[in-house]
Design a protein around this motif. Structure first.
Motif, PDB file in Angstrom:
ATOM      1  N   SER A 200       0.812  -1.221   0.000  1.00  0.00           N
ATOM      2  CA  SER A 200       0.000   0.000   0.000  1.00  0.00           C
ATOM      3  C   SER A 200       0.846   1.273   0.000  1.00  0.00           C
ATOM      4  CB  SER A 200      -0.930   0.004   1.219  1.00  0.00           C
ATOM      5  OG  SER A 200      -0.195  -0.115   2.428  1.00  0.00           O
ATOM      6  N   SER A 201       2.172   1.136  -0.021  1.00  0.00           N
ATOM      7  CA  SER A 201       3.050   2.309   0.022  1.00  0.00           C
ATOM      8  C   SER A 201       3.444   2.770  -1.381  1.00  0.00           C
ATOM      9  CB  SER A 201       4.304   1.989   0.839  1.00  0.00           C
ATOM     10  OG  SER A 201       5.020   0.917   0.255  1.00  0.00           O
ATOM     11  N   ASP A 202       3.940   4.001  -1.449  1.00  0.00           N
ATOM     12  CA  ASP A 202       4.390   4.542  -2.737  1.00  0.00           C
ATOM     13  C   ASP A 202       5.854   4.160  -2.974  1.00  0.00           C
ATOM     14  OD1 ASP A 202       5.884   6.180  -1.074  1.00  0.00           O
ATOM     15  OD2 ASP A 202       4.544   7.900  -1.283  1.00  0.00           O
ATOM     16  N   GLU A 203       6.461   4.750  -4.008  1.00  0.00           N
ATOM     17  CA  GLU A 203       7.835   4.384  -4.373  1.00  0.00           C
ATOM     18  C   GLU A 203       8.852   4.723  -3.283  1.00  0.00           C
ATOM     19  OE1 GLU A 203       8.645   6.262  -8.066  1.00  0.00           O
ATOM     20  OE2 GLU A 203       7.295   4.977  -9.222  1.00  0.00           O
ATOM     21  N   SER A 204       8.521   5.718  -2.467  1.00  0.00           N
ATOM     22  CA  SER A 204       9.442   6.104  -1.389  1.00  0.00           C
ATOM     23  C   SER A 204       9.278   5.238  -0.139  1.00  0.00           C
ATOM     24  CB  SER A 204       9.227   7.574  -1.027  1.00  0.00           C
ATOM     25  OG  SER A 204       7.925   7.770  -0.481  1.00  0.00           O
ATOM     26  N   GLY A 205       8.281   4.359  -0.148  1.00  0.00           N
ATOM     27  CA  GLY A 205       8.054   3.477   0.993  1.00  0.00           C
ATOM     28  C   GLY A 205       7.044   3.985   1.993  1.00  0.00           C
ATOM     29  N   TRP A 206       6.507   5.197   1.759  1.00  0.00           N
ATOM     30  CA  TRP A 206       5.513   5.775   2.669  1.00  0.00           C
ATOM     31  C   TRP A 206       4.107   5.446   2.191  1.00  0.00           C
ATOM     32  CZ3 TRP A 206       6.588   8.036   7.287  1.00  0.00           C
ATOM     33  CH2 TRP A 206       7.906   8.434   7.507  1.00  0.00           C
ATOM     34  N   ALA A 207       3.196   5.234   3.145  1.00  0.00           N
ATOM     35  CA  ALA A 207       1.793   4.965   2.819  1.00  0.00           C
ATOM     36  C   ALA A 207       0.898   5.853   3.674  1.00  0.00           C
ATOM     37  CB  ALA A 207       1.457   3.502   3.072  1.00  0.00           C
ATOM     38  N   HIS A 208      -0.146   6.383   3.055  1.00  0.00           N
ATOM     39  CA  HIS A 208      -1.142   7.139   3.813  1.00  0.00           C
ATOM     40  C   HIS A 208      -1.834   6.161   4.762  1.00  0.00           C
ATOM     41  CE1 HIS A 208      -4.996   9.158   4.641  1.00  0.00           C
ATOM     42  NE2 HIS A 208      -4.302  10.278   4.483  1.00  0.00           N
ATOM     43  N   LEU A 209      -2.075   6.581   5.990  1.00  0.00           N
ATOM     44  CA  LEU A 209      -2.648   5.682   6.994  1.00  0.00           C
ATOM     45  C   LEU A 209      -3.988   5.118   6.537  1.00  0.00           C
ATOM     46  CD1 LEU A 209      -2.254   4.526   9.883  1.00  0.00           C
ATOM     47  CD2 LEU A 209      -3.731   6.382  10.674  1.00  0.00           C
ATOM     48  N   GLY A 210      -4.812   5.942   5.894  1.00  0.00           N
ATOM     49  CA  GLY A 210      -6.114   5.482   5.421  1.00  0.00           C
ATOM     50  C   GLY A 210      -5.981   4.397   4.370  1.00  0.00           C
ATOM     51  N   THR A 211      -5.035   4.586   3.431  1.00  0.00           N
ATOM     52  CA  THR A 211      -4.792   3.581   2.395  1.00  0.00           C
ATOM     53  C   THR A 211      -4.289   2.284   3.007  1.00  0.00           C
ATOM     54  OG1 THR A 211      -4.217   5.356   0.855  1.00  0.00           O
ATOM     55  CG2 THR A 211      -3.553   3.125   0.245  1.00  0.00           C
ATOM     56  N   PHE A 212      -3.394   2.412   3.959  1.00  0.00           N
ATOM     57  CA  PHE A 212      -2.837   1.255   4.661  1.00  0.00           C
ATOM     58  C   PHE A 212      -3.935   0.490   5.398  1.00  0.00           C
ATOM     59  CE2 PHE A 212      -0.330  -0.078   8.635  1.00  0.00           C
ATOM     60  CZ  PHE A 212      -0.022  -1.320   8.095  1.00  0.00           C
ATOM     61  N   GLY A 213      -4.787   1.221   6.108  1.00  0.00           N
ATOM     62  CA  GLY A 213      -5.869   0.584   6.854  1.00  0.00           C
ATOM     63  C   GLY A 213      -6.862  -0.120   5.949  1.00  0.00           C
ATOM     64  N   SER A 214      -7.183   0.498   4.821  1.00  0.00           N
ATOM     65  CA  SER A 214      -8.118  -0.110   3.869  1.00  0.00           C
ATOM     66  C   SER A 214      -7.552  -1.402   3.300  1.00  0.00           C
ATOM     67  CB  SER A 214      -8.430   0.869   2.735  1.00  0.00           C
ATOM     68  OG  SER A 214      -9.077   2.020   3.225  1.00  0.00           O
ATOM     69  N   TYR A 215      -6.259  -1.386   3.013  1.00  0.00           N
ATOM     70  CA  TYR A 215      -5.623  -2.576   2.442  1.00  0.00           C
ATOM     71  C   TYR A 215      -5.584  -3.715   3.465  1.00  0.00           C
ATOM     72  CZ  TYR A 215      -2.611  -5.191  -0.725  1.00  0.00           C
ATOM     73  OH  TYR A 215      -2.116  -6.149  -1.579  1.00  0.00           O
ATOM     74  N   LEU A 216      -5.329  -3.384   4.722  1.00  0.00           N
ATOM     75  CA  LEU A 216      -5.343  -4.397   5.775  1.00  0.00           C
ATOM     76  C   LEU A 216      -6.706  -5.076   5.861  1.00  0.00           C
ATOM     77  CD1 LEU A 216      -3.442  -2.614   8.698  1.00  0.00           C
ATOM     78  CD2 LEU A 216      -2.723  -4.716   7.553  1.00  0.00           C
ATOM     79  N   THR A 217      -7.772  -4.280   5.801  1.00  0.00           N
ATOM     80  CA  THR A 217      -9.118  -4.819   5.904  1.00  0.00           C
ATOM     81  C   THR A 217      -9.480  -5.666   4.693  1.00  0.00           C
ATOM     82  OG1 THR A 217      -9.790  -2.902   7.230  1.00  0.00           O
ATOM     83  CG2 THR A 217     -11.541  -4.220   6.250  1.00  0.00           C
ATOM     84  N   LYS A 218      -9.012  -5.256   3.505  1.00  0.00           N
ATOM     85  CA  LYS A 218      -9.294  -6.046   2.305  1.00  0.00           C
ATOM     86  C   LYS A 218      -8.648  -7.423   2.392  1.00  0.00           C
ATOM     87  CE  LYS A 218      -9.853  -2.142  -0.862  1.00  0.00           C
ATOM     88  NZ  LYS A 218      -9.270  -1.404  -2.002  1.00  0.00           N
ATOM     89  N   LEU A 219      -7.433  -7.466   2.922  1.00  0.00           N
ATOM     90  CA  LEU A 219      -6.732  -8.736   3.030  1.00  0.00           C
ATOM     91  C   LEU A 219      -7.268  -9.591   4.175  1.00  0.00           C
ATOM     92  CD1 LEU A 219      -3.001  -7.666   2.464  1.00  0.00           C
ATOM     93  CD2 LEU A 219      -4.535  -8.752   0.829  1.00  0.00           C
ATOM     94  N   GLN A 220      -7.621  -8.930   5.278  1.00  0.00           N
ATOM     95  CA  GLN A 220      -8.077  -9.647   6.473  1.00  0.00           C
ATOM     96  C   GLN A 220      -9.215  -8.853   7.104  1.00  0.00           C
ATOM     97  OE1 GLN A 220      -4.906 -11.315   8.915  1.00  0.00           O
ATOM     98  NE2 GLN A 220      -6.082 -10.844  10.758  1.00  0.00           N
TER      99      GLN A 220
END
Length: 267
Positions: A200-220
């Motif tokens: 869920s992170s960009d090329e620099s390795g940083w991810a917006h918390l909302g994007t990260f949280g959404s991806y976590l929920t999609k996977l689990q």
């Protein structure tokens, strides 16, 4: 007479996400209802609230005390045959009837029964959001069929003893069924979380918390920071300084800063 300013404010607000909350009284505890409805309110409005069960049975006594307070409509279903659960069929039929009204954006299914897995999948096929609420015993099939699954043990009110003597008495006494309904501690899934962060992170390795949280929920779908002792995901990533690095950024056109997160080190 309603104030014109109030009317203008209501009309200017964005439409609320409308949910139908359907509760299986045979597989849910009345003690969680306040926390459950508060949780639903985070996602949208509980437009319809119905509960299904045989309310003439002694096991439903706890539910009868809270139905009127929370404006939940009881859907009486008598147990015509021993060993057969007609409640499930009634709930599913009602869910499909509500689905075809096209008035709802999502459904909240409150049950620990895997028999509702097919219903959750069918509702998702129609493009609706499905929130599942159930106990730890809920099978993975139903959990994963929902967009988001929330353990009802997390929503139970925490009762603190008023005096030391009461605390001693509580420890020495035999625990009640309600007292046993607590979330069992689980190990923090660091590898899974870091893999989700990487995706869920960009090329620099940083991810917006909302994007990260959404991806976590999609996977689990049943991932919840409260299972690890943190009220919010932001509290979790800030606390685990050995795993995450965080950074607040001011975005153009926004007064409030957004939280970004990256992995502190690779495993």
């Amino acid at each position: 007479m309603v104030s014109p300013k109030l009317i203008a404010k209501i009309e200017s607000e964005e439409p609320t996400t409308r949910f139908a909350v359907l509760i299986d009284a045979d597989n849910a505890q009345a003690a969680v209802i306040e926390g459950l409805l508060a949780e639903v309110a985070k996602f949208g409005e509980a437009t319809v609230k119905r509960i299904y069960g045989d309310f003439t049975a002694p096991t439903s006594a706890s539910w009868k005390k809270v139905l009127q307070k929370h404006a939940i409509k009881p859907m009486q279903q008598f147990a015509y045959t021993t060993g057969k659960n007609s409640t499930d069929s009634t709930l599913i039929i009602d869910a499909m009837d509500l689905l075809y009204t096209r008035k709802f954006d999502g459904f909240c299914l409150v049950t620990s029964d895997s028999d509702f897995t097919g219903l959750a999948m069918r509702l998702r096929e129609e493009g609706l959001t499905v929130l599942g609420f159930g106990e730890q015993k809920t099978p993975e099939a139903f959990r994963n069929a929902c967009h988001k699954f929330i353990l009802t043990e997390i929503l139970r009110p925490t009762i603190q003893p008023e005096t030391p003597s009461q605390a001693t008495k509580a420890v020495s006494s035999v625990p009640s069924k309600d007292a046993e309904q607590t979330v069992k501690p689980i190990e923090f899934p660091i590898r899974f979380v870091l893999e989700a962060l990487e995706h869920s992170s960009d090329e620099s390795g940083w991810a917006h918390l909302g994007t990260f949280g959404s991806y976590l929920t999609k996977l689990q779908p049943d991932f919840d920071s409260r299972r690890f002792g943190f009220k919010k995901l932001s509290d979790l990533v800030r606390a685990k300084t050995d795993v995450f690095a965080t950074e607040e950024r001011a975005l153009p056109g926004q007064e409030q800063k957004s939280l970004y997160v990256r992995a502190k080190s690779a495993l």
